[in-house]
Motif scaffolding. Structure first.
Motif, PDB file in Angstrom:
ATOM      1  N   VAL A 115      34.999  53.839 107.544  1.00  0.00           N
ATOM      2  CA  VAL A 115      34.456  54.775 106.657  1.00  0.00           C
ATOM      3  C   VAL A 115      35.136  54.488 105.263  1.00  0.00           C
ATOM      4  O   VAL A 115      36.245  54.918 105.126  1.00  0.00           O
ATOM      5  CB  VAL A 115      34.674  56.328 106.906  1.00  0.00           C
ATOM      6  CG1 VAL A 115      33.855  57.204 106.006  1.00  0.00           C
ATOM      7  CG2 VAL A 115      33.759  56.395 108.585  1.00  0.00           C
ATOM      8  N   ALA A 116      34.486  53.995 104.198  1.00  0.00           N
ATOM      9  CA  ALA A 116      34.950  53.790 102.820  1.00  0.00           C
ATOM     10  C   ALA A 116      34.404  54.956 102.067  1.00  0.00           C
ATOM     11  O   ALA A 116      33.275  55.131 101.819  1.00  0.00           O
ATOM     12  CB  ALA A 116      34.349  52.424 102.436  1.00  0.00           C
ATOM     13  N   VAL A 117      35.449  55.606 101.428  1.00  0.00           N
ATOM     14  CA  VAL A 117      35.175  56.951 100.707  1.00  0.00           C
ATOM     15  C   VAL A 117      35.652  56.819  99.207  1.00  0.00           C
ATOM     16  O   VAL A 117      36.721  56.311  99.201  1.00  0.00           O
ATOM     17  CB  VAL A 117      35.662  58.163 101.137  1.00  0.00           C
ATOM     18  CG1 VAL A 117      35.415  59.596 100.510  1.00  0.00           C
ATOM     19  CG2 VAL A 117      35.303  58.542 102.848  1.00  0.00           C
ATOM     20  N   THR A 118      34.732  57.086  98.284  1.00  0.00           N
ATOM     21  CA  THR A 118      35.077  56.674  97.029  1.00  0.00           C
ATOM     22  C   THR A 118      35.010  57.982  96.254  1.00  0.00           C
ATOM     23  O   THR A 118      33.815  58.536  95.974  1.00  0.00           O
ATOM     24  CB  THR A 118      34.396  55.634  96.273  1.00  0.00           C
ATOM     25  OG1 THR A 118      34.405  54.353  97.072  1.00  0.00           O
ATOM     26  CG2 THR A 118      34.530  55.388  94.931  1.00  0.00           C
ATOM     27  N   PRO A 119      36.009  58.829  96.113  1.00  0.00           N
ATOM     28  CA  PRO A 119      35.905  60.050  95.225  1.00  0.00           C
ATOM     29  C   PRO A 119      36.330  59.779  93.810  1.00  0.00           C
ATOM     30  O   PRO A 119      37.152  59.060  93.389  1.00  0.00           O
ATOM     31  CB  PRO A 119      36.835  61.131  96.084  1.00  0.00           C
ATOM     32  CG  PRO A 119      37.891  59.871  96.513  1.00  0.00           C
ATOM     33  CD  PRO A 119      37.296  58.804  96.655  1.00  0.00           C
ATOM     34  N   GLU A 125      33.270  56.159 119.231  1.00  0.00           N
ATOM     35  CA  GLU A 125      33.878  55.136 118.844  1.00  0.00           C
ATOM     36  C   GLU A 125      35.029  55.690 117.649  1.00  0.00           C
ATOM     37  O   GLU A 125      34.397  56.502 116.959  1.00  0.00           O
ATOM     38  CB  GLU A 125      33.163  54.192 118.194  1.00  0.00           C
ATOM     39  CG  GLU A 125      32.221  53.417 119.347  1.00  0.00           C
ATOM     40  CD  GLU A 125      31.201  52.318 118.921  1.00  0.00           C
ATOM     41  OE1 GLU A 125      31.126  52.441 117.932  1.00  0.00           O
ATOM     42  OE2 GLU A 125      30.928  51.236 119.646  1.00  0.00           O
ATOM     43  N   PRO A 126      36.114  54.958 117.776  1.00  0.00           N
ATOM     44  CA  PRO A 126      36.857  55.660 116.549  1.00  0.00           C
ATOM     45  C   PRO A 126      36.604  54.863 115.459  1.00  0.00           C
ATOM     46  O   PRO A 126      36.286  54.023 115.187  1.00  0.00           O
ATOM     47  CB  PRO A 126      38.533  54.988 117.309  1.00  0.00           C
ATOM     48  CG  PRO A 126      38.138  53.753 118.029  1.00  0.00           C
ATOM     49  CD  PRO A 126      36.694  54.092 118.870  1.00  0.00           C
ATOM     50  N   TYR A 127      36.866  55.653 114.179  1.00  0.00           N
ATOM     51  CA  TYR A 127      36.709  54.963 113.024  1.00  0.00           C
ATOM     52  C   TYR A 127      37.852  55.520 111.994  1.00  0.00           C
ATOM     53  O   TYR A 127      38.677  56.413 112.271  1.00  0.00           O
ATOM     54  CB  TYR A 127      35.530  55.748 111.995  1.00  0.00           C
ATOM     55  CG  TYR A 127      33.998  55.399 112.897  1.00  0.00           C
ATOM     56  CD1 TYR A 127      33.298  54.424 112.239  1.00  0.00           C
ATOM     57  CD2 TYR A 127      33.622  55.889 113.908  1.00  0.00           C
ATOM     58  CE1 TYR A 127      32.239  54.153 112.656  1.00  0.00           C
ATOM     59  CE2 TYR A 127      32.594  55.678 114.453  1.00  0.00           C
ATOM     60  CZ  TYR A 127      31.559  54.678 113.784  1.00  0.00           C
ATOM     61  OH  TYR A 127      30.295  54.375 114.441  1.00  0.00           O
ATOM     62  N   ARG A 128      38.269  54.306 111.167  1.00  0.00           N
ATOM     63  CA  ARG A 128      39.149  54.495 110.306  1.00  0.00           C
ATOM     64  C   ARG A 128      38.754  54.840 108.804  1.00  0.00           C
ATOM     65  O   ARG A 128      37.556  54.529 108.881  1.00  0.00           O
ATOM     66  CB  ARG A 128      40.207  53.350 110.226  1.00  0.00           C
ATOM     67  CG  ARG A 128      39.409  52.007 109.401  1.00  0.00           C
ATOM     68  CD  ARG A 128      40.203  50.867 109.494  1.00  0.00           C
ATOM     69  NE  ARG A 128      41.293  51.191 108.454  1.00  0.00           N
ATOM     70  CZ  ARG A 128      41.039  50.692 107.273  1.00  0.00           C
ATOM     71  NH1 ARG A 128      39.832  50.078 106.924  1.00  0.00           N
ATOM     72  NH2 ARG A 128      42.003  50.907 106.354  1.00  0.00           N
ATOM     73  N   VAL A 129      39.390  55.665 108.083  1.00  0.00           N
ATOM     74  CA  VAL A 129      38.948  56.012 107.047  1.00  0.00           C
ATOM     75  C   VAL A 129      39.648  55.345 105.708  1.00  0.00           C
ATOM     76  O   VAL A 129      40.997  55.633 105.488  1.00  0.00           O
ATOM     77  CB  VAL A 129      38.939  57.497 106.593  1.00  0.00           C
ATOM     78  CG1 VAL A 129      38.574  57.963 105.268  1.00  0.00           C
ATOM     79  CG2 VAL A 129      38.149  58.256 107.806  1.00  0.00           C
TER      80      VAL A 129
END
Length: 205
Positions: free
Chosen positions: A160-164, A193-197
């Motif tokens: 999960v790519a987050v751009t704040p 399933e596991p997700y990385r942030v």
């Protein structure tokens, strides 16, 4: 004080629950696993064309008017006079083997689910969330962090790519707080399933 019988009963219930949870996880992943339609269509079309060609050549030969769409004589002459060590023969064999291997690998490797499977705890209850819906929920979670004006989240594979966007300079603090908020919201969704942030803080101009 818990007796041996009660302890054994609790362990048995825990084991049954864990087994049921694993069965539920496998069921939801299988339910949303995409079918290998493209390779299946390619193979079906090729086999259909080959069958049509064989049938046409066979029927035309039986009625005494062979179509000869396939140059059998030249193919037989080439095969009879070509050595196994001929580079052209080796190249053609390698291409055919690679195509077959590619189709086999494509059929064996499971595809990525079109929906995000989430746990229900029951093999008979299948729950999946649209990636866009999950992305919006995670972006909202990031926007709830104080100092974050807006955020964008995308899901690529299991990342999960987050751009704040913030107005502050302490990017490390913002990144940690956003990652914690997104992981908390993700844990609430309980995906199978596991997700990385991954967080990439941008300063708002």
């Amino acid at each position: 004080m818990t007796g041996p019988a009660e302890s054994g009963s609790a362990e048995g219930r825990g084991t049954r629950r864990a087994t049921r949870d694993r069965a539920a996880d496998r069921a939801v992943v299988r339910a949303f696993r995409p079918y290998r339609r493209v390779p299946a269509i390619v193979v079906a079309v090729l086999l259909t064309l080959l069958s049509f060609l064989v049938a046409a050549e066979t029927i035309s030969a039986l009625v005494g008017r062979p179509l000869r769409w396939v140059p059998y004589d030249r193919m037989l002459g080439w095969a009879s006079g070509t050595l196994w060590s001929n580079p052209l023969f080796l190249l053609a064999s390698a291409v055919v083997a690679l195509l077959g291997l590619a189709l086999l690998v494509t059929a064996l490797i499971p595809g990525r689910p079109s929906m995000m499977p989430v746990r229900s705890g029951d093999p008979d209850v299948i729950i999946g969330l649209r990636p866009k819906t999950v992305s919006r929920a995670l972006a909202h979670a990031a926007e709830e962090v104080p100092g974050v004006h807006s955020a964008r989240a995308t899901i690529r594979g299991r990342t999960v790519a987050v751009t704040p966007a913030t107005s502050g300079w302490d990017q490390e603090r913002f990144a940690q707080e956003v990652r914690t908020a997104v992981l908390t919201r993700l844990a609430g969704l309980d995906p199978v399933e596991p997700y990385r942030v991954a967080v990439n803080v941008k300063e708002r101009k």
